[in-house]
Design a protein around this motif. Structure first.
Motif, PDB file in Angstrom:
ATOM      1  N   LYS A 221      30.524  34.682  55.030  1.00 24.92           N
ATOM      2  CA  LYS A 221      31.727  35.524  55.084  1.00 24.92           C
ATOM      3  C   LYS A 221      31.355  37.000  54.982  1.00 24.92           C
ATOM      4  O   LYS A 221      31.949  37.843  55.664  1.00 24.92           O
ATOM      5  CB  LYS A 221      32.689  35.133  53.956  1.00 24.92           C
ATOM      6  N   ALA A 222      30.360  37.304  54.147  1.00 25.10           N
ATOM      7  CA  ALA A 222      29.887  38.687  54.047  1.00 25.10           C
ATOM      8  C   ALA A 222      29.259  39.139  55.370  1.00 25.10           C
ATOM      9  O   ALA A 222      29.433  40.290  55.784  1.00 25.10           O
ATOM     10  CB  ALA A 222      28.871  38.814  52.916  1.00 25.10           C
ATOM     11  N   LEU A 223      28.554  38.225  56.026  1.00 26.17           N
ATOM     12  CA  LEU A 223      27.921  38.563  57.301  1.00 26.17           C
ATOM     13  C   LEU A 223      28.969  38.945  58.339  1.00 26.17           C
ATOM     14  O   LEU A 223      28.806  39.928  59.069  1.00 26.17           O
ATOM     15  CB  LEU A 223      27.089  37.381  57.812  1.00 26.17           C
ATOM     16  N   ILE A 224      30.056  38.196  58.407  1.00 24.90           N
ATOM     17  CA  ILE A 224      31.136  38.507  59.346  1.00 24.90           C
ATOM     18  C   ILE A 224      31.724  39.884  59.044  1.00 24.90           C
ATOM     19  O   ILE A 224      31.967  40.692  59.949  1.00 24.90           O
ATOM     20  CB  ILE A 224      32.231  37.422  59.288  1.00 24.90           C
ATOM     21  N   GLU A 225      31.914  40.175  57.764  1.00 21.59           N
ATOM     22  CA  GLU A 225      32.455  41.472  57.362  1.00 21.59           C
ATOM     23  C   GLU A 225      31.511  42.609  57.759  1.00 21.59           C
ATOM     24  O   GLU A 225      31.942  43.634  58.313  1.00 21.59           O
ATOM     25  CB  GLU A 225      32.692  41.488  55.847  1.00 21.59           C
ATOM     26  N   LEU A 226      30.225  42.424  57.499  1.00 17.38           N
ATOM     27  CA  LEU A 226      29.249  43.452  57.846  1.00 17.38           C
ATOM     28  C   LEU A 226      29.135  43.613  59.357  1.00 17.38           C
ATOM     29  O   LEU A 226      29.073  44.739  59.871  1.00 17.38           O
ATOM     30  CB  LEU A 226      27.884  43.119  57.239  1.00 17.38           C
ATOM     31  N   ASP A 227      29.084  42.494  60.077  1.00 16.53           N
ATOM     32  CA  ASP A 227      29.025  42.560  61.538  1.00 16.53           C
ATOM     33  C   ASP A 227      30.193  43.354  62.108  1.00 16.53           C
ATOM     34  O   ASP A 227      30.028  44.176  63.011  1.00 16.53           O
ATOM     35  CB  ASP A 227      29.049  41.148  62.133  1.00 16.53           C
ATOM     36  N   THR A 228      31.373  43.108  61.585  1.00 15.88           N
ATOM     37  CA  THR A 228      32.570  43.805  62.056  1.00 15.88           C
ATOM     38  C   THR A 228      32.433  45.309  61.863  1.00 15.88           C
ATOM     39  O   THR A 228      32.752  46.105  62.756  1.00 15.88           O
ATOM     40  CB  THR A 228      33.819  43.287  61.321  1.00 15.88           C
ATOM     41  N   ALA A 229      31.912  45.709  60.700  1.00 18.17           N
ATOM     42  CA  ALA A 229      31.733  47.136  60.401  1.00 18.17           C
ATOM     43  C   ALA A 229      30.670  47.762  61.301  1.00 18.17           C
ATOM     44  O   ALA A 229      30.853  48.875  61.822  1.00 18.17           O
ATOM     45  CB  ALA A 229      31.354  47.313  58.932  1.00 18.17           C
ATOM     46  N   LEU A 230      29.565  47.061  61.519  1.00 21.91           N
ATOM     47  CA  LEU A 230      28.480  47.614  62.335  1.00 21.91           C
ATOM     48  C   LEU A 230      28.854  47.687  63.812  1.00 21.91           C
ATOM     49  O   LEU A 230      28.420  48.609  64.528  1.00 21.91           O
ATOM     50  CB  LEU A 230      27.205  46.789  62.157  1.00 21.91           C
ATOM     51  N   ARG A 231      29.666  46.748  64.281  1.00 24.26           N
ATOM     52  CA  ARG A 231      30.115  46.780  65.671  1.00 24.26           C
ATOM     53  C   ARG A 231      31.014  47.984  65.943  1.00 24.26           C
ATOM     54  O   ARG A 231      31.090  48.467  67.074  1.00 24.26           O
ATOM     55  CB  ARG A 231      30.812  45.473  66.033  1.00 24.26           C
ATOM     56  N   LYS A 232      31.688  48.460  64.925  1.00 22.83           N
ATOM     57  CA  LYS A 232      32.509  49.675  65.078  1.00 22.83           C
ATOM     58  C   LYS A 232      31.622  50.911  65.250  1.00 22.83           C
ATOM     59  O   LYS A 232      32.026  51.891  65.876  1.00 22.83           O
ATOM     60  CB  LYS A 232      33.425  49.852  63.864  1.00 22.83           C
ATOM     61  N   LEU A 233      30.413  50.853  64.712  1.00 18.42           N
ATOM     62  CA  LEU A 233      29.471  51.974  64.844  1.00 18.42           C
ATOM     63  C   LEU A 233      28.728  51.932  66.175  1.00 18.42           C
ATOM     64  O   LEU A 233      28.430  52.972  66.758  1.00 18.42           O
ATOM     65  CB  LEU A 233      28.467  51.951  63.684  1.00 18.42           C
ATOM     66  N   ASP A 234      28.413  50.729  66.657  1.00 20.44           N
ATOM     67  CA  ASP A 234      27.747  50.575  67.953  1.00 20.44           C
ATOM     68  C   ASP A 234      27.985  49.151  68.440  1.00 20.44           C
ATOM     69  O   ASP A 234      27.308  48.214  68.007  1.00 20.44           O
ATOM     70  CB  ASP A 234      26.256  50.867  67.850  1.00 20.44           C
ATOM     71  N   ALA A 235      28.931  48.997  69.347  1.00 21.46           N
ATOM     72  CA  ALA A 235      29.313  47.659  69.817  1.00 21.46           C
ATOM     73  C   ALA A 235      28.228  47.011  70.665  1.00 21.46           C
ATOM     74  O   ALA A 235      28.114  45.786  70.707  1.00 21.46           O
ATOM     75  CB  ALA A 235      30.613  47.743  70.611  1.00 21.46           C
ATOM     76  N   LYS A 236      27.408  47.819  71.334  1.00 23.27           N
ATOM     77  CA  LYS A 236      26.393  47.268  72.229  1.00 23.27           C
ATOM     78  C   LYS A 236      25.116  46.866  71.506  1.00 23.27           C
ATOM     79  O   LYS A 236      24.403  45.983  71.963  1.00 23.27           O
ATOM     80  CB  LYS A 236      26.059  48.285  73.332  1.00 23.27           C
ATOM     81  N   ASP A 237      24.828  47.526  70.398  1.00 22.73           N
ATOM     82  CA  ASP A 237      23.574  47.271  69.674  1.00 22.73           C
ATOM     83  C   ASP A 237      23.801  47.405  68.162  1.00 22.73           C
ATOM     84  O   ASP A 237      23.169  48.225  67.502  1.00 22.73           O
ATOM     85  CB  ASP A 237      22.498  48.246  70.152  1.00 22.73           C
ATOM     86  N   PRO A 238      24.666  46.578  67.591  1.00 21.98           N
ATOM     87  CA  PRO A 238      25.022  46.736  66.174  1.00 21.98           C
ATOM     88  C   PRO A 238      23.875  46.502  65.213  1.00 21.98           C
ATOM     89  O   PRO A 238      23.827  47.089  64.129  1.00 21.98           O
ATOM     90  CB  PRO A 238      26.137  45.701  65.976  1.00 21.98           C
ATOM     91  N   VAL A 239      22.908  45.669  65.601  1.00 20.91           N
ATOM     92  CA  VAL A 239      21.872  45.250  64.660  1.00 20.91           C
ATOM     93  C   VAL A 239      20.736  46.268  64.569  1.00 20.91           C
ATOM     94  O   VAL A 239      19.852  46.128  63.733  1.00 20.91           O
ATOM     95  CB  VAL A 239      21.389  43.823  65.019  1.00 20.91           C
TER      96      VAL A 239
END
Length: 254
Positions: A221-239
């Protein structure tokens, strides 16, 4: 820190840590020994599998794994006989022992012989916005042959609320493509936009301090939350922000 300032700060940290000098202190150095695609992905997968605990110990034991595979992971896995596995006895990294290693060799051979290899298995079940379902399905393929029940704990399942840190790290190594020379980007069929951050104690703690993550446990659940936040910063390369979060936590004690 507003969203614009946060992005600028993290982008600068990505640039700082996404650099070849990062390789020499990181387990990613193990697959960087190889040039053949199958050798890179097998070395990467096995290294990521034991990537918990002390980093020096991880690197030392991953080197031992490659030595046991005769420094030719793909050839050994596809062409070994039963006697070739005798030398594995005595290998151990924390709770991953020689029996697990032998199981992984057999399962990897099964994937390459019957399912066109690691990339094909993950691609088959990739969804349009995530690879977490693909990781869940991968575990089924990996253990569909006769297997040791104890070895299943060494492959995480996101659908059972695991953050699956080690497999997500492996997928970052294989899928992310840039010109910096750290990640390999050899899996051209999968988009970096689908990747999830390898969430561990370091990246989790930094993410909470930066208010990218509220949940206290480092779970699915934390991973989904973090992924959502990082995708807002860069949707093409969040990781790519894994470099920033990890670097801030491990090297700067942020």
């Amino acid at each position: 820190m507003n969203q614009k300032d946060l992005k600028e700060f993290l982008d600068a940290k990505v640039e700082q840590y996404n650099h070849p000098r990062f390789i020499e202190s990181d387990p990613i150095q193990i697959p960087h020994q190889f040039s053949k695609k199958e050798d890179i992905e097998i070395a990467g997968f096995l290294t990521a599998t034991i990537a918990w605990g002390n980093r020096k110990s991880i690197i030392t034991n991953a080197h031992k794994m490659m030595q046991l595979l005769d420094q030719a992971p793909y050839d050994f896995i596809m062409n070994h006989n039963a006697n070739d596995l005798d030398k594995f006895h005595g290998f151990v990294h924390r709770t991953f022992n020689s029996d697990d290693f032998i199981q992984f060799v057999k399962s990897l051979k099964h994937l390459y012989a019957n399912h066109n290899g690691l990339e094909a298995v993950f691609l088959k079940h990739a969804k349009k916005d995530t690879l977490q379902h693909a990781i869940h399905e991968f575990k089924h393929y990996f253990f569909e042959i006769e297997h040791l029940e104890r070895s299943k704990k060494h492959v995480s399942d996101p659908l059972k609320n695991s953050a699956a840190k080690r497999i997500n790290m492996f997928l970052r190594w294989m899928v992310r493509q840039d010109q910096n020379g750290v990640d390999f980007g050899i899996w051209k069929s999968i988009s970096p936009a689908l990747l999830s951050c390898p969430l561990d104690v370091h990246s989790g703690n930094v993410a909470r301090k930066l208010k990218l993550l509220k949940r206290k446990q480092n779970d699915g659940k934390a991973l989904i939350e973090l992924d959502t936040a990082l995708r807002k910063l860069d949707a093409k390369d969040p990781v790519k922000y894994d470099f920033a979060l990890f670097g801030l936590g491990v090297f700067e004690g942020f």
